[in-house]
Write an enzyme that holds these catalytic residues in place. Structure first.
Site, PDB file in Angstrom:
ATOM      1  CD1 TRP A  17      -2.234  -2.195   1.831  1.00 25.60           C
ATOM      2  CD2 TRP A  17      -2.898  -1.182   0.026  1.00 25.60           C
ATOM      3  NE1 TRP A  17      -3.186  -3.059   1.179  1.00 25.60           N
ATOM      4  CE2 TRP A  17      -3.728  -2.485   0.089  1.00 25.60           C
ATOM      5  CE3 TRP A  17      -3.169  -0.550  -1.094  1.00 25.60           C
ATOM      6  CZ2 TRP A  17      -4.679  -2.925  -0.639  1.00 25.60           C
ATOM      7  CZ3 TRP A  17      -4.148  -0.984  -2.075  1.00 25.60           C
ATOM      8  CH2 TRP A  17      -5.014  -2.136  -1.759  1.00 25.60           C
ATOM      9  CE  LYS A  35      -8.810  -2.781   3.706  1.00 24.39           C
ATOM     10  NZ  LYS A  35      -7.506  -2.390   3.275  1.00 24.39           N
ATOM     11  CG  ASP A  60      -3.374   4.121   4.245  1.00 21.10           C
ATOM     12  OD1 ASP A  60      -4.152   3.699   4.854  1.00 21.10           O
ATOM     13  OD2 ASP A  60      -3.091   3.402   3.041  1.00 21.10           O
TER      14      ASP A  60
END
Ligand SMILES: *Cc1c(COP(=O)(O)O)cnc(C)c1O
Length: 360
Positions: free
Chosen positions: A101, A195, A171
């Site tokens: 990511w 999530k 993030d």
């Protein structure tokens, strides 16, 4: 059919109480005669939903007054572009590469300026977090970027990097609201909500006000300008209304449980149960250097692909689902987010013990 224990990395388990409230309120929200899905985003009912959601979110994370909280479409990925487009005044940014990511965010930023990788843990398949106390931060860097919990590899930062005075952008998709945080240390903290918070398709962006300007890169879409969204309270165009409503219910659920200190304690307990088992097991082992272990995503392997496959299929049959590791790393991964009850982790461990005995 009975509900299963869902260890998916995302979209992921939501609190059962929240889903029940959604069901109860589906046809007639608070006597309005409508579902939240059918409501105008300009209605008084929806205004109360979004205002309450923001207020509760601020309370949970103790968000200071000089930060905006934005509810935005497009998941976390869209922010990979919005961040450089809004923040790259000098067209320089430093990225710390701790997994897929972070790497994807870095690659996206390279489209807009000189995005440098100042540290990486790719040499050991991202199984640790590199040293971050003396990084070669560019003196012109507009920001330093991290992915604070690495969903795929199961690592997390023990401490935030020394950015040498530069703005920190993080993030936090797979650890959002799992523990308290000092927002003052961040310029932007953001994450996709699917999530640990709500349904897929939305990101929550917490951004310091001085970073919200009209001075963005040429060509930045109106919708991706933080100023557009901040000036309009995330209601410039139609926001993801139902998603904001579900997130709001999750915020209430978290507040009712006692807030993020309580969640942190619960999450530490659940993770300790699973890691202690992995450390004592002869069949299973964790893949991450101990000091960087995530509280949320726990990857493990048997060292034998056939055995891993057998485990994934037998655990599924036992009502423990989505334990297959990410396609890029294989093995198994148990995501044990806020909404995963301790009983789910205990059932997983009991299953693993039995599996180990049978396959010794
Ligand atoms: C899942 C994930 C993303 C991508 O989220 P989307 O909402 O699919 O764009 C980004 N960062 C992290 C850390 C993730 O876990």
């Amino acid at each position: 059919m009975d509900r299963v224990y869902n260890f998916s990395a995302g979209p992921a388990v939501l609190p059962e109480e929240v889903l029940k409230t959604c069901a109860e309120e589906m046809l007639n929200y608070h006597g309005s005669g409508q579902s939240v899905m059918e409501m105008s985003h300009r209605s008084a009912e929806f205004k109360e939903i979004i205002d309450t959601a923001e207020k509760d979110f601020r309370e949970l994370l103790a968000v200071p007054d000089n930060y905006k909280v934005l509810f935005l479409q497009g998941g976390a990925w869209t922010q990979f572009s919005a961040i450089p487009m809004n923040l790259m005044k000098n067209k320089v940014a430093d990225y710390i590469i701790t997994g897929q990511w972070a790497k994807k965010a870095w690659q996206e930023a390279k489209k807009y300026g000189d995005a440098k990788a100042v540290a990486s843990s790719e040499d050991k398949t991202f199984s640790y977090i590199p040293a971050v106390n003396d990084l070669p931060i560019d003196e012109n860097a507009d920001y330093v970027y991290i992915c604070q919990n690495n969903t795929i590899y199961g690592t997390r930062y023990k401490e935030l990097p020394d950015t040498k005075g530069k703005t920190l952008v993080a993030d936090v998709s797979s650890m959002f609201l799992s523990e308290p945080a000092d927002i003052n240390r961040y310029g932007i903290m953001y994450g996709g909500v699917q999530k640990n918070v709500g349904p897929a398709g939305m990101a929550i962006v917490v951004i310091r006000e001085d970073l919200i300007t009209e001075d963005v890169l040429p060509g930045t879409p109106t919708l991706l300008m933080y100023k557009t969204q901040a000036d309009n309270g995330s209601l410039f165009n139609t926001p993801p209304c139902y998603n904001i409503y579900v997130c709001g219910l999750v915020f209430k659920w978290l507040l009712n449980k006692g807030g993020l200190e309580v969640m942190k304690k619960e999450n530490e307990e659940k993770a300790a149960l699973l890691y202690d088992f992995l450390d004592s097991s002869k069949l299973f082992k964790g893949t991450v250097q101990k000091e960087y272990r995530s509280l949320m995503n726990v990857p493990f392997v048997t060292g034998n692909d056939e055995m891993d496959k057998k485990f994934v299929s037998e655990s599924k049959a036992a009502g423990l689902v989505n334990l297959k590791g990410h396609r890029s790393v294989g093995g198994m991964r148990a995501s044990i987010y806020n909404a995963m009850p301790k009983a789910g982790v205990e059932k997983l461990i009991t299953f693993m013990e039995d599996f180990e005995k049978k396959n010794a």
